[in-house]
Design an enzyme around this catalytic site. Structure first.
Site, short mmCIF file in Angstrom:
data_model
loop_
_atom_site.label_atom_id
_atom_site.label_comp_id
_atom_site.label_asym_id
_atom_site.label_seq_id
_atom_site.Cartn_x
_atom_site.Cartn_y
_atom_site.Cartn_z
N SER A 99 0.78 -1.53 -0.16
CA SER A 99 -0.10 0.21 -0.10
C SER A 99 0.75 0.95 0.19
O SER A 99 1.93 1.14 0.37
CB SER A 99 -0.75 -0.12 1.35
OG SER A 99 -1.01 1.18 1.59
N TYR A 147 -2.19 -1.50 11.16
CA TYR A 147 -2.34 -1.94 8.79
C TYR A 147 -0.91 -1.28 8.32
O TYR A 147 -0.61 -2.61 7.91
CB TYR A 147 -3.82 -1.31 8.95
CG TYR A 147 -4.13 -1.35 7.42
CD1 TYR A 147 -3.48 -2.81 6.96
CD2 TYR A 147 -3.90 -0.30 6.59
CE1 TYR A 147 -3.85 -3.15 5.28
CE2 TYR A 147 -3.87 -0.39 4.87
CZ TYR A 147 -3.93 -2.01 5.03
OH TYR A 147 -4.05 -2.34 2.71
N LYS A 180 1.62 -3.61 6.41
CA LYS A 180 2.75 -3.74 4.58
C LYS A 180 4.18 -3.41 5.08
O LYS A 180 5.09 -4.12 4.03
CB LYS A 180 1.50 -2.96 4.46
CG LYS A 180 0.34 -2.85 4.44
CD LYS A 180 0.33 -4.49 3.47
CE LYS A 180 -1.59 -4.07 3.22
NZ LYS A 180 -1.50 -5.64 2.76
P1 NAD Z 1 -10.93 -7.41 1.15
O1 NAD Z 1 -10.90 -7.71 2.49
O2 NAD Z 1 -11.70 -7.53 0.34
O3 NAD Z 1 -10.00 -9.09 -0.01
C1 NAD Z 1 -9.33 -9.28 1.47
C2 NAD Z 1 -9.21 -11.16 1.62
O4 NAD Z 1 -8.15 -11.75 2.42
C3 NAD Z 1 -10.84 -10.67 2.38
O5 NAD Z 1 -11.77 -12.16 0.97
C4 NAD Z 1 -10.54 -12.13 2.99
O6 NAD Z 1 -11.27 -13.16 3.77
C5 NAD Z 1 -9.04 -12.80 2.73
N1 NAD Z 1 -7.91 -13.38 3.64
C6 NAD Z 1 -8.13 -12.10 5.12
N2 NAD Z 1 -7.39 -12.91 6.14
C7 NAD Z 1 -7.18 -13.89 6.03
C8 NAD Z 1 -6.57 -15.37 6.55
N3 NAD Z 1 -5.81 -15.49 7.98
N4 NAD Z 1 -6.69 -16.11 5.40
C9 NAD Z 1 -7.49 -16.11 4.31
N5 NAD Z 1 -7.94 -15.49 3.91
C10 NAD Z 1 -8.49 -14.37 4.77
O7 NAD Z 1 -9.67 -6.51 0.86
P2 NAD Z 1 -8.76 -6.06 -0.57
O8 NAD Z 1 -9.73 -4.57 -1.10
O9 NAD Z 1 -9.34 -6.59 -2.07
O10 NAD Z 1 -7.23 -5.89 -0.50
C11 NAD Z 1 -6.13 -6.87 -0.73
C12 NAD Z 1 -5.18 -6.41 0.00
O11 NAD Z 1 -4.83 -5.37 -0.69
C13 NAD Z 1 -5.06 -6.68 1.05
O12 NAD Z 1 -3.75 -7.02 1.32
C14 NAD Z 1 -4.87 -5.07 1.58
O13 NAD Z 1 -4.81 -5.07 2.45
C15 NAD Z 1 -4.39 -4.51 -0.15
N6 NAD Z 1 -4.67 -3.24 -0.33
C16 NAD Z 1 -6.01 -2.89 -0.36
C17 NAD Z 1 -5.66 -1.67 -0.25
C18 NAD Z 1 -8.00 -1.37 -0.72
O14 NAD Z 1 -7.99 -0.25 -0.26
N7 NAD Z 1 -8.36 -1.87 -0.77
C19 NAD Z 1 -5.72 -0.45 -0.31
C20 NAD Z 1 -3.98 -1.20 -0.38
C21 NAD Z 1 -3.42 -2.49 -0.05
N1 UFG Z 2 -13.39 11.19 3.03
C1 UFG Z 2 -13.75 11.89 3.12
N2 UFG Z 2 -15.30 11.71 4.05
C2 UFG Z 2 -15.33 9.69 4.92
C3 UFG Z 2 -14.37 8.82 3.91
C4 UFG Z 2 -12.95 9.52 3.18
O1 UFG Z 2 -13.67 12.71 3.22
O2 UFG Z 2 -16.16 9.37 5.35
C5 UFG Z 2 -11.76 11.22 2.37
C6 UFG Z 2 -10.30 11.18 3.72
O3 UFG Z 2 -9.96 12.25 4.10
C7 UFG Z 2 -9.47 10.88 2.21
C8 UFG Z 2 -10.10 10.37 1.21
O4 UFG Z 2 -11.94 10.23 1.07
O5 UFG Z 2 -8.77 12.35 1.85
C9 UFG Z 2 -9.99 9.00 0.40
O6 UFG Z 2 -10.11 8.55 2.11
P1 UFG Z 2 -10.09 6.52 2.37
O7 UFG Z 2 -9.99 6.49 3.23
O8 UFG Z 2 -10.79 5.60 0.98
O9 UFG Z 2 -8.97 6.25 1.72
P2 UFG Z 2 -7.18 7.05 2.43
O10 UFG Z 2 -6.15 7.70 1.59
O11 UFG Z 2 -7.75 7.35 3.36
O12 UFG Z 2 -6.83 5.15 2.74
C10 UFG Z 2 -6.56 4.58 1.25
C11 UFG Z 2 -6.73 2.87 2.14
C12 UFG Z 2 -5.10 2.39 3.25
C13 UFG Z 2 -4.11 2.33 2.18
C14 UFG Z 2 -3.97 4.52 2.24
C15 UFG Z 2 -3.38 4.20 1.44
O13 UFG Z 2 -7.94 3.14 2.85
O14 UFG Z 2 -5.35 1.45 3.60
O15 UFG Z 2 -5.45 4.54 0.28
O16 UFG Z 2 -2.65 5.30 0.43
F1 UFG Z 2 -3.50 2.18 3.31
#
Ligand code: NAD
Ligand code: UFG
Length: 334
Positions: free
Chosen positions: A127, A153, A157
């Protein structure tokens, strides 16, 4: 030519499921490992409807070493894409041990099983949070990581990235690719797959959707006094299908050692701009109000995606407008 076989952990989750579809469409054979903690089994049928292929599924928790080892018996995979993990920033502050146990413990189990069975290609979901606060908006892979991360969290990472670098030093046969995602949004254009978080969402798009559906009264915009043109925060929103395709590009360019790539568009969108786009595409006003800043938020975060553009031959093709359209389409289907 033999099809490569890929194990996708977290493959029923949001980003994993979209990547499974792209993998199958690119001709890979896919198996999924997930404990369904934050996803639903029906996703497998959705994948089958889109691609015509229902992947083999293991309902396994990565924390259970023996169960993971069983999945790996016979060393049958060419590569692993590792999405599984817990990802709620706020929850990680409340439950740090659960986050370290699940994300780090789970990853260590996975890596041990890979090593034992001779599977040495890994793509890991990291991330942009690992950059912490660099004091500049545009982030590139040469920047130092690990400082100023504000929650457990994010630290999981960062720590997993370090573990992967150590593993690579100990065994240069490993080919590891770390992908640092910016802000994933959107859904599959079939309307079959999208983001379906359990519980109360924390991220912007899922909250916007809840407000649109009348399940939340209004969107609180966290701050309009940032040093940005309209005062609201700017992020680099990346369509989840572009993000998924970035994984296929990475898989096709694996090399020994550790490679790190930002996956983002290189363009910023403010929260107020996002509200405008949403209102324009949905044709409905979105109830919102400006509130104070959210702790830990930075004003502007944008990817410099040049390295992925140049090395992987990948770039984003879809826009924030596409993401909003596809998300609304997903809502109409589910
Ligand atoms: P998600 O929660 O939709 O998917 C993650 C999946 O992993 C889920 O299906 C969950 O059931 C499974 N899981 C969690 N712990 C587990 C375990 N111990 N064993 C087996 N399965 C397990 O999340 P996502 O948004 O698809 O994110 C996927 C990856 O990308 C994650 O590692 C997340 O941290 C990373 N990531 C997501 C974002 C975002 O904003 N969505 C941003 C940056 C990084
Ligand atoms: N925001 C609002 N109102 C809300 C929710 C979010 O104004 O109710 C704003 C936040 O202040 C931010 C933007 O929308 O400026 C995006 O917020 P998110 O919570 O959707 O995302 P972030 O950028 O805070 O964080 C995301 C992921 C994290 C990851 C990060 C990496 O959620 O897991 O991007 O940049 F680590």
């Amino acid at each position: 030519m033999k099809k490569e076989k890929i194990l996708v952990t977290g493959g029923t989750g949001y980003i994993g499921s979209h990547t499974v579809v792209e993998l199958i469409e690119a001709g890979y054979e896919v198996e999924i490992l997930d404990n369904l903690y934050n996803s639903k089994i029906e996703v497998l049928d959705r994948i089958a409807e889109i691609t015509g292929v229902k992947p083999v599924f293991y309902e396994v928790d990565l924390k259970n070493y023996d169960a993971v080892a069983k999945v790996f018996e016979g060393g049958k995979y060419d590569a692993v894409m590792h999405f599984a993990g817990l990802k709620a920033v706020g929850e990680s502050v409340e439950k740090p041990l659960e986050y370290y146990e699940n994300n780090i413990g789970g990853t260590v189990n996975l890596l041990k099983c890979m090593r034992v069975s001779g599977v040495k290609k890994l793509i890991f979901s990291s991330s942009a949070t690992v950059y912490g606060d660099q004091g500049v908006a545009k982030l590139d892979e040469t920047m130092e990581t690990g400082k100023g991360i504000t929650n457990p969290y994010g630290r999981t990472k960062y720590m997993i990235e370090e573990i992967l670098k150590d593993l690579s030093i100990s065994d240069p046969e490993f080919e590891i690719c770390i992908l640092r995602y910016f802000n994933p949004v959107g859904a599959h254009n079939s309307g079959m797959l999208g983001e379906d978080p359990n519980g109360i969402p924390n991220n912007l798009m899922p909250i916007v959707m809840k407000v649109y559906q009348g399940e939340m009264p209004e969107l609180s915009i966290y701050g309009d006094d940032y040093d940005t043109p309209d005062g609201s925060c700017i992020r680099d929103y990346i369509h989840v299908v572009d993000l998924a395709r970035g994984h296929i590009a990475a898989l096709e360019h694996m090399k020994s050692g550790v490679k790190v790539y930002n996956l983002g568009s290189g363009h910023g969108t403010s929260v107020l701009e996002m509200v405008n786009v949403f209102e324009k595409i949905s044709g409905k006003p979105l109830s919102h109000k400006i509130v104070g800043r959210r702790a830990g938020d930075l004003g502007e975060l944008i990817a410099d995606p040049s390295l992925a553009n140049n090395d992987l031959g990948w770039k984003t093709e879809l826009t924030v407008e596409d993401a909003v359209k596809d998300t609304l389409n997903y809502l109409n289907h589910c």
